[in-house]
Design an enzyme around this catalytic site. Sequence first.
Site, PDB file in Angstrom:
ATOM      1  N   GLU A  41       0.843  -1.189   0.235  1.00 32.79           N
ATOM      2  CA  GLU A  41       0.005   0.036   0.135  1.00 32.79           C
ATOM      3  C   GLU A  41       0.904   1.335   0.174  1.00 32.79           C
ATOM      4  O   GLU A  41       1.964   1.278   0.857  1.00 32.79           O
ATOM      5  CB  GLU A  41      -0.774  -0.013   1.261  1.00 32.79           C
ATOM      6  CG  GLU A  41      -1.871   1.185   1.507  1.00 32.79           C
ATOM      7  CD  GLU A  41      -2.535   1.260   2.681  1.00 32.79           C
ATOM      8  OE1 GLU A  41      -3.375   2.118   2.911  1.00 32.79           O
ATOM      9  OE2 GLU A  41      -2.107   0.334   3.659  1.00 32.79           O
ATOM     10  N   LYS A 112      -9.224   2.119  -1.911  1.00 31.03           N
ATOM     11  CA  LYS A 112      -9.579   1.527  -0.551  1.00 31.03           C
ATOM     12  C   LYS A 112     -10.909   2.199  -0.009  1.00 31.03           C
ATOM     13  O   LYS A 112     -11.557   3.287  -0.188  1.00 31.03           O
ATOM     14  CB  LYS A 112      -8.589   2.134   0.335  1.00 31.03           C
ATOM     15  CG  LYS A 112      -8.396   1.518   1.762  1.00 31.03           C
ATOM     16  CD  LYS A 112      -7.277   2.009   2.483  1.00 31.03           C
ATOM     17  CE  LYS A 112      -7.223   1.540   3.890  1.00 31.03           C
ATOM     18  NZ  LYS A 112      -5.738   1.976   4.714  1.00 31.03           N
ATOM     19  N   CYS A 148      -5.398  -3.016   2.720  1.00 29.81           N
ATOM     20  CA  CYS A 148      -5.041  -2.857   4.145  1.00 29.81           C
ATOM     21  C   CYS A 148      -6.350  -2.960   4.836  1.00 29.81           C
ATOM     22  O   CYS A 148      -6.837  -4.218   5.034  1.00 29.81           O
ATOM     23  CB  CYS A 148      -4.459  -1.643   4.568  1.00 29.81           C
ATOM     24  SG  CYS A 148      -3.657  -1.679   6.262  1.00 29.81           S
TER      25      CYS A 148
END
Length: 559
Positions: A41, A112, A148
Amino acid sequence: MKIRLEQLNPIIGDLRGNSDLILTALEKAENDGIGLLILPELVVTGYPPQDLLENVYFREKCYRTNEMLVTAAGACALLFGSITPNTSPYGRKMYNSAILCHEGKEIAAVHKTLLPTYDVFDDLRYFEPNTTFSPVLFKGVKLGITICEDIWYNENEVQYHTYQTDPARELKKRGADLIINISASPFTRSKHENRIGMIRNHAKSLGLPVLYCNQTGAHTDIIFDGDTLVMSKEGEMVASTLAFNPSFTDIRFSREKGVEAEPRQKKYTYPESAQERQFLAIQCGLRDYFKKSGLPANVVIGLSGGIDSALAAALAAEALGTGAVLGITMPSDFSSMGSVTDSEELAKNLGIDLIRIPISETIAAYESALKPYFKDLPFGIAEENLQSRVRGTLLMAWANKFGSFLITTGNKSEMATGYATLYGDMNGALAIIGDLYKSEVYSLSVWLNEYYYGREVIPESILAKPPSAELRPDQKDSDSLPDYEILDGILTRYIDLQWNREEIVKDGYESGEVQRILKLVDMNEFKRFQSAPVLKLSSKAFGPGRRWPLVQQWTKNSD
């Protein structure tokens, strides 16, 4: 499909250096016949970039870097983390994205979804959340790409948020063949077990393999252990990497066989003991602080003859080399002989230089200057702290004169209860043991002697002596604080686990003692507000992940 997951150690804001890391990894993957290279990331920016993201020029440079990396991708596809612009007139200015590119073209940019705002995370401050889900088709395989927190759906060490949306499950519903997660997930002493359990739960409940690629290295106070791994749909760990180091692992994926480790692929074992993990994390944090700041390896530490400064010196010597560490012992009229002789033995065992600067005359000069005002008032906290501040001033003077980096040696128990002196022993640029409770300081010191050195390097006399600040005659820590076993138990429950007073008392601790310790913690926030950055080793360290108001009445009125 042959896939490589590579954990890199980027530097925040070093777009050129980070690009070089990525291009080097890509070139090697191409040469090794890899079909897809997966990187962590925000590997382009480093994580967390914080308010650099508010700089328009920085964002534009990131976008141009993305374009360059897309162009560089050839036969080996590249999946990497970066920021991408939000072209809508509404919302935040950018996304936290995973960009997949191949043969010089961008195939997809996945954003995300779950944006954490707890502990050290501030994603929602900067990023617009994703709201749509679709696997990315690549070479006939539907990649379920997540970033994540997207994979940490309601399975964190401390559950701050309860998310309604499970991105991995949404991708499964839409036909994903596997789940990929690119991550920048910080180390804590218990994160590995939590991470393995979370990924295994996802793999088994979804019936899909999970490929997890995490950042490694440290950024100021936040440490990343990597711990990149691949989990089969049955919950078996197929591949792993070397913790706290740049490392990669290769696997093959097919719909028929799922994920398989490449032949002769080395499988790494994550450090088992808490002490080894803490040792490796502190080494990583200290080394990267110097490397990424461009500082020369030149450390000064005040050695008191106590366990905290002994451990800090040992950790610094192991991280940076013995020639990079200088110890200074500063005895006063209240110092025991052991404060000097134990420091000398420690320095000899470590192979570091040690100098001695007595401070009795300096303290006498201060006391003389204050005598007309203090008059015949009894000796007290002002005189005790004066000694610590003299030592802190001398250490800072040395650091200024010789360009040294002063490491502060306070532990978490002291910082929690205020058993430390502002502008004295709290002086320093980095608190490398500030997230270790006193009991952990002892256990790590014993571990170093028994398992790392295999001999007595931290002298037994230091390990055995009752802890003392030595600021008044016959002073012991136990004069002001309960035994550290009791103190650290209360502090762990209050700070790390965030229990309230009633919960702690129900767990077997005396009510009055609990109330006294909790008030000490709350009332000494002003000291921690002015302290050096603390290397984060736990789920709740002092620093940006624990934001407690300085001016408040809760402590006073919470009886």
